[in-house]
Scaffold this motif. Structure first.
Motif, PDB file in Angstrom:
ATOM      1  N   LEU A   1     104.127  14.737 -21.881  1.00  0.00           N
ATOM      2  CA  LEU A   1     102.716  14.855 -21.523  1.00  0.00           C
ATOM      3  C   LEU A   1     102.361  16.321 -21.282  1.00  0.00           C
ATOM      4  O   LEU A   1     103.220  17.129 -20.912  1.00  0.00           O
ATOM      5  CB  LEU A   1     102.409  14.027 -20.279  1.00  0.00           C
ATOM      6  CG  LEU A   1     102.563  12.507 -20.408  1.00  0.00           C
ATOM      7  CD1 LEU A   1     102.191  11.827 -19.100  1.00  0.00           C
ATOM      8  CD2 LEU A   1     101.710  11.957 -21.548  1.00  0.00           C
ATOM      9  N   ASP A   2     101.105  16.653 -21.472  1.00  0.00           N
ATOM     10  CA  ASP A   2     100.620  18.025 -21.319  1.00  0.00           C
ATOM     11  C   ASP A   2     100.722  18.453 -19.858  1.00  0.00           C
ATOM     12  O   ASP A   2     100.073  17.865 -18.989  1.00  0.00           O
ATOM     13  CB  ASP A   2      99.160  18.085 -21.794  1.00  0.00           C
ATOM     14  CG  ASP A   2      98.599  19.501 -21.815  1.00  0.00           C
ATOM     15  OD1 ASP A   2      99.221  20.408 -21.226  1.00  0.00           O
ATOM     16  OD2 ASP A   2      97.533  19.697 -22.427  1.00  0.00           O
ATOM     17  N   LEU A   8      99.397  20.805 -18.407  1.00  0.00           N
ATOM     18  CA  LEU A   8      98.115  21.291 -17.901  1.00  0.00           C
ATOM     19  C   LEU A   8      97.244  20.154 -17.380  1.00  0.00           C
ATOM     20  O   LEU A   8      96.204  20.392 -16.763  1.00  0.00           O
ATOM     21  CB  LEU A   8      97.368  22.058 -18.997  1.00  0.00           C
ATOM     22  CG  LEU A   8      98.038  23.355 -19.469  1.00  0.00           C
ATOM     23  CD1 LEU A   8      97.220  23.993 -20.582  1.00  0.00           C
ATOM     24  CD2 LEU A   8      98.229  24.326 -18.311  1.00  0.00           C
ATOM     25  N   HIS A   9      97.650  18.908 -17.638  1.00  0.00           N
ATOM     26  CA  HIS A   9      96.968  17.731 -17.116  1.00  0.00           C
ATOM     27  C   HIS A   9      97.996  16.897 -16.347  1.00  0.00           C
ATOM     28  O   HIS A   9      98.541  15.931 -16.872  1.00  0.00           O
ATOM     29  CB  HIS A   9      96.334  16.907 -18.242  1.00  0.00           C
ATOM     30  CG  HIS A   9      95.302  17.637 -19.026  1.00  0.00           C
ATOM     31  ND1 HIS A   9      94.050  17.933 -18.518  1.00  0.00           N
ATOM     32  CD2 HIS A   9      95.329  18.177 -20.266  1.00  0.00           C
ATOM     33  CE1 HIS A   9      93.350  18.601 -19.412  1.00  0.00           C
ATOM     34  NE2 HIS A   9      94.101  18.773 -20.480  1.00  0.00           N
TER      35      HIS A   9
END
Length: 382
Positions: free
Chosen positions: A217-218, A220-221
């Motif tokens: 998963l990213d 940044l999120h």
């Protein structure tokens, strides 16, 4: 304000001494309704099951609202306070006793100027915030009908008493409840190769989900998955064929949150099948993120600066991964919630701690800021 404080502190301690779980706030609701009637408010009980709604002010014109919550947690209190919980295993460990008292304090102040109000005020004393059900119950009973602006508050133990925190945009995270059943095949503890160990697979699920979040998963999120309950096994020498994991999922991005249930289910099934087992995955969305309206947030901040001074008002840089069903009330409505400092000279333990003990000096601060914010909105609705 000073004349009100002794009575409000007495009420807060009474509520703290008699905590009630989500959906069972009968005594608290009765106390609140009685106090509100004494202040001259129009009161409706049983809104959202055990909630209370009160109104004051002219029928014509705009309607603004303040929401506070009333429920406690299944925690054994260890504060040693003279007004500690009298109910074994129950405690106001999230400050909802403070919130309820703030609502009563605002009600008392506004009642003293009822003839001067230029808008109608609705107070929502909400049940079942801890289970993220009460806001939906109250909304279904019409508690948000006609509301032009909604205000809210939550105590914050990392901010000193006398200060508060404000933030436009995202304040809290989207949250979900996750239940995973890991299915294996039982066998003798001495011959694990002849069975499919559900406990061993469950351990792989817990660690594997964390690894998958960090690598797939990213970053940044951010996404947080925490398991708070594990059940499995029947005897010390029997390989378990069933384990139940229950936890919570948090993230700040609504779009990521929409995709998470499917992603988690696919990941869990792959982990279990890779180790010879099966899984059943259940995901329940608890609450969307709280999104603070910028104009209403600036109004609260300006009121706080005028009352407390610029140095006492902190603009929060980061949102919280905690969840708030206040967000359910904001669906289709404008609103804002601020953080009220409750840490005394010795600090304050975190929310949901069995030693959580907010400084009661926060009551006067919160009541004054909320009341002035409501009055200023009446003077110039935004």
């Amino acid at each position: 304000m000073l004349k009100l404080l002794p009575r409000l502190i007495e009420l807060r301690r009474q509520i703290h001494r008699h905590p009630e779980l989500s959906g069972h706030e009968y005594q608290t609701a009765a106390l609140v309704a009685g106090e509100l009637r004494c202040y001259g408010w129009e009161v409706r009980e049983g809104v959202g099951r055990t909630g209370v709604v009160a109104e004051l002010g002219p029928l014509a014109g705009p309607l603004l609202a303040l929401r506070v919550d009333m429920d406690a947690l299944p925690i054994e209190e260890r504060t040693g306070l003279d007004w500690a919980s009298s109910q074994q295993g129950l405690m106001h460990a999230c400050g909802h006793d403070i919130h309820t008292t703030l609502g009563l304090g605002v009600a008392a102040l506004l009642s003293s100027m009822a003839d001067q109000l230029s808008a109608r005020v609705r107070l929502l004393f909400q049940p079942a915030e801890e289970t993220a059900q009460g806001a939906g119950w109250m909304r279904a009973d019409g508690a948000m009908e006609g509301v032009a602006a909604l205000f809210g508050v939550h105590v914050f133990p990392s901010i000193a008493v006398g200060r508060l925190g404000v933030r436009s945009g995202s304040l809290t995270a989207a949250a979900g409840e996750l239940e995973i059943e890991v299915l294996g095949e039982s066998g003798h503890g001495a011959r694990p190769h002849q069975s499919t160990d559900a406990i061993w697979i469950a351990a792989r699920v817990v660690s594997g989900l964390q690894e998958a979040i960090s690598r797939r998963l990213d970053p940044l999120h951010p996404v947080v998955v925490s398991f708070g309950k594990i059940e499995g096994g029947k005897a010390f020498n029997v390989i378990a064929d069933h384990v139940r994991l229950v936890g919570t999922v948090r993230c700040l991005d609504p779009q990521v949150h929409e995709r998470l249930p499917g992603w988690i289910e696919d990941t869990v099934h792959a982990l279990c099948r890779g180790h010879g087992g099966e899984a059943r995955v259940h995901y329940r969305r608890i609450a969307p993120p709280v999104h603070n309206d910028p104009e209403l947030t600036r109004l609260v901040a300006a009121s706080a600066v005028d009352l407390l001074g610029q140095a006492q008002v902190e603009w929060l840089e980061q949102p919280s991964l905690g969840a708030e069903d206040f967000a359910e009330l904001l669906e289709g409505h404008r609103g804002t919630m601020f953080r009220l400092g409750v840490a005394g000279p010795q600090g304050c333990t975190p929310l949901h701690s069995n030693t959580f003990s907010p400084d009661e000096g926060c009551l006067a601060v919160g009541i004054r800021v909320l009341t002035l914010s409501l009055l200023r909105w009446m003077a110039a609705p935004c």
